[in-house]
Design a protein around this motif. Sequence first.
Motif, PDB file in Angstrom:
ATOM      1  N   LYS A 129      -0.850   4.940  17.670  1.00  0.00           N
ATOM      2  CA  LYS A 129      -1.884   4.821  16.634  1.00  0.00           C
ATOM      3  C   LYS A 129      -1.370   4.039  15.427  1.00  0.00           C
ATOM      4  O   LYS A 129      -2.025   3.125  14.942  1.00  0.00           O
ATOM      5  CB  LYS A 129      -2.289   6.232  16.169  1.00  0.00           C
ATOM      6  N   LEU A 130      -0.155   4.426  14.982  1.00  0.00           N
ATOM      7  CA  LEU A 130       0.437   3.802  13.811  1.00  0.00           C
ATOM      8  C   LEU A 130       0.734   2.336  14.098  1.00  0.00           C
ATOM      9  O   LEU A 130       0.564   1.466  13.253  1.00  0.00           O
ATOM     10  CB  LEU A 130       1.726   4.552  13.463  1.00  0.00           C
ATOM     11  N   ARG A 131       1.155   2.067  15.334  1.00  0.00           N
ATOM     12  CA  ARG A 131       1.492   0.709  15.730  1.00  0.00           C
ATOM     13  C   ARG A 131       0.262  -0.181  15.601  1.00  0.00           C
ATOM     14  O   ARG A 131       0.327  -1.277  15.060  1.00  0.00           O
ATOM     15  CB  ARG A 131       2.002   0.712  17.168  1.00  0.00           C
ATOM     16  N   GLN A 132      -0.877   0.348  16.083  1.00  0.00           N
ATOM     17  CA  GLN A 132      -2.105  -0.446  16.020  1.00  0.00           C
ATOM     18  C   GLN A 132      -2.520  -0.672  14.578  1.00  0.00           C
ATOM     19  O   GLN A 132      -2.968  -1.758  14.207  1.00  0.00           O
ATOM     20  CB  GLN A 132      -3.216   0.259  16.800  1.00  0.00           C
ATOM     21  N   HIS A 133      -2.308   0.356  13.736  1.00  0.00           N
ATOM     22  CA  HIS A 133      -2.660   0.213  12.336  1.00  0.00           C
ATOM     23  C   HIS A 133      -1.761  -0.817  11.654  1.00  0.00           C
ATOM     24  O   HIS A 133      -2.225  -1.675  10.907  1.00  0.00           O
ATOM     25  CB  HIS A 133      -2.532   1.570  11.645  1.00  0.00           C
ATOM     26  N   MET A 134      -0.455  -0.740  11.965  1.00  0.00           N
ATOM     27  CA  MET A 134       0.497  -1.654  11.327  1.00  0.00           C
ATOM     28  C   MET A 134       0.289  -3.098  11.765  1.00  0.00           C
ATOM     29  O   MET A 134       0.577  -4.023  11.012  1.00  0.00           O
ATOM     30  CB  MET A 134       1.939  -1.226  11.619  1.00  0.00           C
ATOM     31  N   ARG A 135      -0.218  -3.290  12.997  1.00  0.00           N
ATOM     32  CA  ARG A 135      -0.539  -4.638  13.453  1.00  0.00           C
ATOM     33  C   ARG A 135      -1.508  -5.295  12.491  1.00  0.00           C
ATOM     34  O   ARG A 135      -1.286  -6.405  12.004  1.00  0.00           O
ATOM     35  CB  ARG A 135      -1.257  -4.575  14.808  1.00  0.00           C
ATOM     36  N   ALA A 136      -2.601  -4.594  12.224  1.00  0.00           N
ATOM     37  CA  ALA A 136      -3.626  -5.134  11.331  1.00  0.00           C
ATOM     38  C   ALA A 136      -3.036  -5.354   9.946  1.00  0.00           C
ATOM     39  O   ALA A 136      -3.294  -6.369   9.294  1.00  0.00           O
ATOM     40  CB  ALA A 136      -4.804  -4.172  11.269  1.00  0.00           C
ATOM     41  N   GLU A 137      -2.203  -4.390   9.515  1.00  0.00           N
ATOM     42  CA  GLU A 137      -1.593  -4.455   8.196  1.00  0.00           C
ATOM     43  C   GLU A 137      -0.696  -5.693   8.064  1.00  0.00           C
ATOM     44  O   GLU A 137      -0.777  -6.435   7.090  1.00  0.00           O
ATOM     45  CB  GLU A 137      -0.752  -3.191   8.007  1.00  0.00           C
ATOM     46  N   GLY A 186       6.165   4.858   9.396  1.00  0.00           N
ATOM     47  CA  GLY A 186       5.279   3.795   8.924  1.00  0.00           C
ATOM     48  C   GLY A 186       5.609   3.374   7.505  1.00  0.00           C
ATOM     49  O   GLY A 186       5.538   2.196   7.162  1.00  0.00           O
ATOM     50  N   ASP A 190       0.813  -1.210   0.000  1.00  0.00           N
ATOM     51  CA  ASP A 190       0.000   0.000   0.000  1.00  0.00           C
ATOM     52  C   ASP A 190       0.852   1.268   0.000  1.00  0.00           C
ATOM     53  O   ASP A 190       0.613   2.191   0.772  1.00  0.00           O
ATOM     54  CB  ASP A 190      -0.939  -0.024   1.224  1.00  0.00           C
ATOM     55  N   ARG A 242       6.874  -0.300   5.831  1.00  0.00           N
ATOM     56  CA  ARG A 242       6.309  -1.006   4.676  1.00  0.00           C
ATOM     57  C   ARG A 242       7.397  -1.357   3.673  1.00  0.00           C
ATOM     58  O   ARG A 242       7.374  -2.432   3.079  1.00  0.00           O
ATOM     59  CB  ARG A 242       5.261  -0.116   3.987  1.00  0.00           C
TER      60      ARG A 242
END
Lengths: 365, 294
Positions: free
Chosen positions: A168-176, A138, A123, A142
Amino acid sequence: MSAGVDLDNVCADFGTFRAVDHVAVNIRPGEFFSFLGPSGCGKTTILRMISGFIPPSRGVIRIGGRDMKGQRPNQRPTALIFQNLALFPLMPVWENIAFGLEVRGVDRHKRRARAEELLQLVDLPDAADKAIAQLSGGQKQRVAIARALAVEPQVMLLDEPLSALDLKLRQHMRAELRAIQKRTGVTFIYITHDQGEALAMSDRVGVMSQGKLQQVADPREIYNNPANGFVASFVGENNIFTGDIQGAEGDLARFATASGTFTARLGPAVTQGMKARLFLRPEHVRLAPAAASANSIPVEVTDVAFEGNFISIHARDAGGQVLLAEARNDGATAVPAPGERLHFTFDGQNAVILTGDTAARDADE
Amino acid sequence: MKDLVNRYGLLLTTVFAVLTGFWVLVLVVLPNIYLFEHSFRPYLPVAELRGPKDVYSLDNYLTFFRSPIHISVFVWTVVYSALVTVICFLIAYPLAYYLSKVSARALLPTIFLLLFIPLWVSEVLRSFAWFIILALKGPLNASLLGLGIIEDPVRWISGFRGVIIGLVYTYVLFMLFPLYNAIQSLDTNQIEAAEDLGAPWWRTHWRVILPHAKPGIASGSVMVFMLSAGSILVPTLLASTNSRWFTEIIQQWMFESQDWNTGSAYAFLLLILCTVFVSVVMRVFRVKLSDIAK
């Protein structure tokens, strides 16, 4: 393509210090497996042994059933994502991603095309010609993932790659990360000291302490049925009581403590006469105005902290032990005020008696 | 300045400032200005100084361009100084890599001490030592003959060979330390990442370590090149009959012809032409001046 990783009684010694102590676990092909533990527990050493940077001083490591003894890191079907990512700052993004292909003699056009494809996957389109220094934290993350995926590893090894990012970014990257793992089907072995990360992403978690694997299970099992005191105290919050087992009836036992005698579940392989502790999660504590017939502790509320989705209540019992309860912020639960006297009660099925040391609280930082 | 006064007091600060000023001004700037001014004036008998013939001109500089022999000596000096620089790099790079990334930390002080000890001996003595080592019946030929590696003694000091050996020995550390600093600042994880992605050792060096070390290579090369081109001692002591170094011509102008004016012009030409050469090479290798200053 993905391969399983078998660790067969693997040890790592540095001088007289045993960093990894007879670790045995079979990681399945396509699995998202996390090693969770405090710093210095040996989890990074395990990762470096799997990737080939340190030889195990004892035991066998097999990847896809093949013994890896004597194989250099550049000969193994693994790709490692470093804690600091270790991107090459002097190459543009696409050359970073294509480095593994360059090494394998893939021609320039194909390399470029593959790099663009991988940038789509993570992405991050349109970043191919950017310099590494132009990327945010972030985005670098990637690129590191894409660079590792480019060599089509059978096993991806990740050394706390999210620790430098903000919450916040950490939580997003977890899902990613989880999504990328599902999409590619590659075996992920993830190292972290962050229990939230391990529980949220993994198929299975191996909890480590002092070089030893304490428990291997899926995240729910780790949280709900910890194997010993270390796992219970390292993963999640607890009210911990020391005391003696007084007598067992079925899977429940009576446990005498300074705060009273309670009924609780007996943990695995715990029997009367062993040195044991009782562990009670704060979210299993109910606040009651009057004493219940069993498992009830009279307390005085000392502090109420509003955490957003829940309210954390600190209280002290007659013996001076500080206890913790959590109430959901659903509007239906009455929130006590500091100084209020009430009773903490709990269901015996929700408390467990375990042996073993507890984790030092500062260790999870 | 204010910091210095606060830290050392007014008296000491003044002493520092005066001493530094004396050094820069009297020992560096003034002599250079003096020579620079002289380089534009003709070489005249004392009686005619300040006379009608004593006018500024570029004649002294043009002397160089009118002399094919001097031009060829200059070109060979640049070529062999560049060769010395390349040899120094080839010796220093593996050593710098070993010291910064491979050897045990505890060994470093000992190794650095061993590297430094020769520097404590005067350059004259060290050059004479090489003169003895390289002599036709010297220890080097004796050992090589004894080991059976060569059948006849080699005339080491012939052509520019002796000069090159001497210059490499004298200036190799000026290459080593900038390289060591540059490679040491590379994150070891990057070397491991390259290996993990499948790179053989030479590609890791080519794509990751060398590009990172470029500023160090540049500053080491500039130092070794300039020092070699400007060296007078080694080219004189280890010279053969046909190894002329440009500095020797400057020396001849000044001390044999007593013509300081042309000598000064040649000295500034050496500085200017070498600076031009270095700038061109830096352009070719895409090195910025700010990289070197780091």
